[in-house]
Design an enzyme around this catalytic site. Structure first.
Site, PDB file in Angstrom:
ATOM      1  N   GLY A 142       0.781  -1.237   0.000  1.00 48.95           N
ATOM      2  CA  GLY A 142       0.000   0.000   0.000  1.00 48.95           C
ATOM      3  C   GLY A 142       0.807   1.278   0.000  1.00 48.95           C
ATOM      4  CB  ALA A 143       4.416   2.060   0.387  1.00 53.84           C
ATOM      5  N   GLY A 144       2.798   2.603  -2.285  1.00 47.57           N
ATOM      6  CA  GLY A 144       2.649   3.343  -3.537  1.00 47.57           C
ATOM      7  C   GLY A 144       1.289   4.008  -3.651  1.00 47.57           C
ATOM      8  CG  ASP A 145      -2.209   1.727  -4.152  1.00 40.49           C
ATOM      9  OD1 ASP A 145      -1.924   2.068  -5.313  1.00 40.49           O
ATOM     10  OD2 ASP A 145      -2.545   0.575  -3.843  1.00 40.49           O
TER      11      ASP A 145
END
Length: 196
Positions: free
Chosen positions: A131-134
């Protein structure tokens, strides 16, 4: 640049199958026609596609719909077969006005026709990068919408003194905080946590 502006964001996973593909692209076109900022995350997930060639062709075909594209160095190499610097320029030639290259803990590079800026990452004791990119994209879009940016103003606005650094330091911070917790949605920070 007063007031929030509309932003439409889509990723390539929604392009894999119908009817989601048609709905996603129709919404992107409508958003463009209405003057919204359109953001695109190729988010290459090859296991979900029929083939690597099908993924590459579909992802690249939608670049002209986007004003802002967020990619990783690995995604540039997969899509274009070139290094990040060359790839960023090739992506800009397809229509987007801003290309953001995420570098994990190293931060991100923001490339436009007027600048190529590295915004360093935020230190974090990472336990899960899910979820870091999102979350990075969410932080970025919040900032761009809050500035009231439009397709016509985004390049000039980001070239103003310190604007790129402010927007993307915030986005990097959101992504970094997300890595310190497990899961995707449960790991998302509140605005107060990011501002602290």
């Amino acid at each position: 640049m007063a007031g929030r502006r509309a932003v439409y964001h889509f990723g390539s996973v929604s392009l894999i199958a119908e009817p989601c593909r048609t709905a996603t692209l129709d919404a992107a076109r409508r958003a463009r026609d209405l003057g919204a900022l359109v953001s695109y995350d190729p988010n290459v997930r090859l296991a979900l596609w029929p083939s690597a060639d099908a993924a590459r062709a579909e992802i690249l075909a939608q670049l002209p719909l986007a004003d802002v594209v967020k990619v990783s160095e690995e995604e540039i190499e997969f899509l274009l077969g070139v290094d990040a610097t060359t790839g960023a320029q090739q992506l800009l030639e397809q229509g987007p006005k801003v290309v953001i290259i995420t570098l994990g803990p190293g931060g991100c590079r923001i490339v436009t026709a007027r600048q190529d800026v590295l915004v360093p990452g935020q230190p974090a004791a990472a336990v899960d990068t899910t979820g870091a990119g999102d979350s990075f994209v969410g932080g970025m879009l919040l900032q761009l919408a809050s500035l009231g940016l439009t397709p016509a103003t985004i390049v000039d606005a980001l070239s103003e003194d310190g604007a790129t650094e402010r927007v993307f330091t915030f986005a990097n911070r959101v992504g970094a905080i997300t890595t310190t917790r497990r899961g995707a949605i449960p790991a998302l920070p509140t605005l107060a946590e990011v501002q602290d």
